[in-house]
Design an enzyme around this catalytic site. Structure first.
Site, PDB file in Angstrom:
ATOM      1  N   ASP A 257       0.819  -1.205   0.000  1.00 54.40           N
ATOM      2  CA  ASP A 257       0.000   0.000   0.000  1.00 54.40           C
ATOM      3  C   ASP A 257       0.857   1.262   0.000  1.00 54.40           C
ATOM      4  OD1 ASP A 257      -2.596   1.469   0.455  1.00 54.40           O
ATOM      5  OD2 ASP A 257      -1.551   2.015   2.305  1.00 54.40           O
ATOM      6  N   GLU A 294       1.802  -0.147  -4.900  1.00 56.71           N
ATOM      7  CA  GLU A 294       0.815   0.892  -5.171  1.00 56.71           C
ATOM      8  C   GLU A 294       1.481   2.248  -5.002  1.00 56.71           C
ATOM      9  OE1 GLU A 294      -2.849   3.506  -3.862  1.00 56.71           O
ATOM     10  OE2 GLU A 294      -1.727   2.361  -2.380  1.00 56.71           O
TER      11      GLU A 294
END
Length: 606
Positions: A257, A294
């Site tokens: 993330d 990401e």
């Protein structure tokens, strides 16, 4: 040193990294209540082995003879983030020995939130749905974060125990059962992990050691200490976390993330070390392991091989979504201001990045860099995901914003792009229920802070004057997001589901449409007519994708060198609820092609 509580032949071994306190004791809670002194080892670790301790025992660590805290490397928090940690047995009857993993170019991802994917909100409830996902053409499910978070309702990015699996979803055994079932069904499993911050409630790591740093900040709180004093063991903590997902849980890939919020100025960054270690674990385990980064920075250095880059296998590509969404909806606020029309989608189809060093009006500076050296299988693209849906004021999906022809165009652009496609749960049948942001914090002040923070965030994104934003802490906000999966084969929902299956089948049938194939890619756009032509060429085959984003029919010129090609997909066919104004079944030099309004046609050679 391996942090946590582990069963051995000598009993249960407890190990915690706690360089801050001068005294550390193991405090047993159940089935007995007593204190055990711990021995201080090198580098700030404390250990003790109890012959009698076993699965189900509850414990905490007492620091300086005063306050007690759960284990930073807890495997299970049965009473929530503030309760004691539980000793668990790692043993599990795996029967996925025939699973050989999934190579990166073969990934077709399906992102889901365990709590809202089914009414039950559990790992077990996902299992009956796996065969249909496989039938659809999905190759991997991506689970939003599972690290133990406060309460029962959360997106997962407020997790505070990276080694624990959310108890309300089914805990460690439930997750292993799901992974086992996925592998039996021929599906890989991707786990979303958060290594850039921890949530605010139940976050006690700072009591033990310098897990966080004041040198940087993230949008969500204190940054993880990856490059300051004491960072060696902090890095070891997160490396060990990644290793356990791969080795113990048989996870196939990790989605990292917001890596742009992982601050690390060291000469050997954590992300580079993680990529290297993952290659080592891959050889040890004998199957492919993938890291998906990401990021919103459009930085090709993430996936370039060392030493020019960090050597991560693949990264997110937000620009594809932004260009497609802006084109279909007409939205131009916030970051959509940088995406102006058909030409930007053509550029994204061609190379992934739209902002490749050009000026960003949203950021008021140049953004990104040319994606030189990036292969198509290194970019994950999407028309929707949890961020792009859930970070809207009402969590509204694309199906609530555009008409049915536009949904068909979005599906074709995504699944035939030649990148790695990701579908967000329910997208395949046009789910209408929203996916708003939700939390279940126990602290009332924190709940109010989340409410006000979301309103400020949306106000910065677009005008919310007079708009009622769903209360993130309300159970009704959470329940509104539970899929109406039973509608997936009804009416136009069923048509859209079949369309997604057809497109994925075409992707699997024609190598020219896959990221494995070495192809020449070009994309041409005409802003005046709304036409976009996406071409893929190899020595053995070719594919031409024609889009008409205009509300009017548009003629397309076919050049003399166009080889005969057969039509493989036409969004205007009656079975796709089109107007039946169908393009010719074959194209060759001199053919006449007129594209219906808001339509897409694919021609390809075998």
């Amino acid at each position: 040193m391996k942090p946590g509580a582990f069963l051995t032949r000598d009993g249960c071994h407890f190990c915690v990294w706690a360089p801050n306190p001068s005294r550390c004791e193991l405090s047993l809670v159940e089935p007995v209540q007593r204190l055990h002194p711990m021995e201080k080892e090198s580098a700030g670790y404390w250990t003790v082995t109890l012959p009698e301790a076993g699965p189900g025992w509850l414990y905490r660590y007492r620091l300086e003879g005063e306050r007690e805290f759960p284990d930073p490397a807890s495997r299970c928090q049965p009473q929530g983030v503030h309760g004691p940690s539980e000793v668990v047995d790692e043993a599990f009857p795996w029967n996925d020995s025939s699973w050989r993993g999934l190579e990166l170019p073969d990934y077709v991802l399906y992102e889901l939130h365990v709590g809202t994917f089914t009414p039950e909100g559990s790992f077990a409830a996902i299992l009956p749905r796996l065969p249909e996902l496989r039938e659809l053409g999905i190759r991997a499910i991506e689970l939003m974060p599972l690290a133990q978070f406060p309460g029962r309702r959360n997106w997962g990015y407020d997790g505070v125990y990276p080694f624990a699996v959310q108890a309300s979803y089914g805990g460690i055994r439930g997750l292993k059962t799901l992974v086992n079932g996925c592998h039996e069904a021929g599906l890989a499993v991707v786990l979303d992990v958060v290594y850039n911050h921890l949530g605010p409630e139940g976050n006690y790591l700072a009591q033990f050691g310098p897990y966080f740093t004041d040198s940087y900040r993230t949008p969500w709180g204190a940054a993880i200490n990856f490059d300051g004093a004491g960072s060696d063991e902090v890095r070891s903590y997160f490396l060990e976390n990644a290793r356990r997902w791969f080795a113990e849980f048989h996870i196939d890939a990790l989605r990292l993330d917001a890596v742009h919020a992982i601050h690390d100025e060291s000469a050997f960054p954590f992300l580079e070390e993680l990529a290297l270690r993952t290659r080592e674990w891959e050889r040890e385990l004998g199957r492919p392991l993938v890291l998906f980064a990401e990021t919103d920075r459009n930085d090709p250095r993430l996936v370039r091989p060392r030493p020019a880059g960090l050597g991560l296998p693949a990264q997110w590509c937000d620009d594809f979504h932004h260009a497609l969404h802006s084109l279909l909806t007409g939205e131009k606020h916030a970051y959509y201001v940088d995406f102006q029309g058909v030409s930007d989608l053509a550029q994204s189809l061609s190379q992934g990045y739209v902002l490749d060093g050009r000026f960003s009006a949203y950021r008021q500076r140049r953004h990104g860099a040319p994606p030189e050296g990036i292969e198509r299988h290194q970019l994950v693209v999407f028309a929707q995901n949890h961020d792009q849906v859930g970070n809207r004021a009402h969590g509204d999906r694309l199906s609530n914003l555009v008409d049915f022809p536009s949904q068909k165009i979005a599906a074709a652009a995504l699944l035939l792009s030649g990148f790695l496609p990701l579908l967000f749960m329910g997208e395949e049948y046009g789910e209408r229920r929203p996916f708003p942001y939700f939390v279940d914090h126990e602290d009332p002040e924190l709940r109010e802070a989340v409410r006000s923070g979301r309103r400020r965030e949306f106000a910065a994104f677009h005008d919310v004057t007079g708009v009622e934003i769903p209360d993130p802490a309300a159970e009704t906000t959470f329940s509104s997001a539970i899929l109406e999966w039973e509608r997936r084969h009804a009416e136009s929902h069923g048509v859209l589901w079949e369309l997604h299956r057809e497109l994925l089948a075409l992707r699997g049938r024609f190598p020219i449409l896959q990221p494995r194939e070495s192809v020449e890619v070009t994309a041409e756009a005409d802003e005046a007519t709304g036409l976009l032509r996406f071409r893929r060429r190899s020595s053995a085959a070719r594919a031409d994708l024609f889009f008409n984003f205009s509300p009017a029919a548009q003629p397309v010129g076919i050049e003399d060198e166009f080889l005969p090609a057969e039509k493989r997909f036409d969004s205007e066919e009656a079975r796709w609820l089109g107007t039946a104004t169908i393009a010719p079944s074959h194209l060759e030099p001199g053919s006449r092609l007129i594209l219906a309004p808001r339509s897409v046609v694919l021609y390809a050679t075998e």
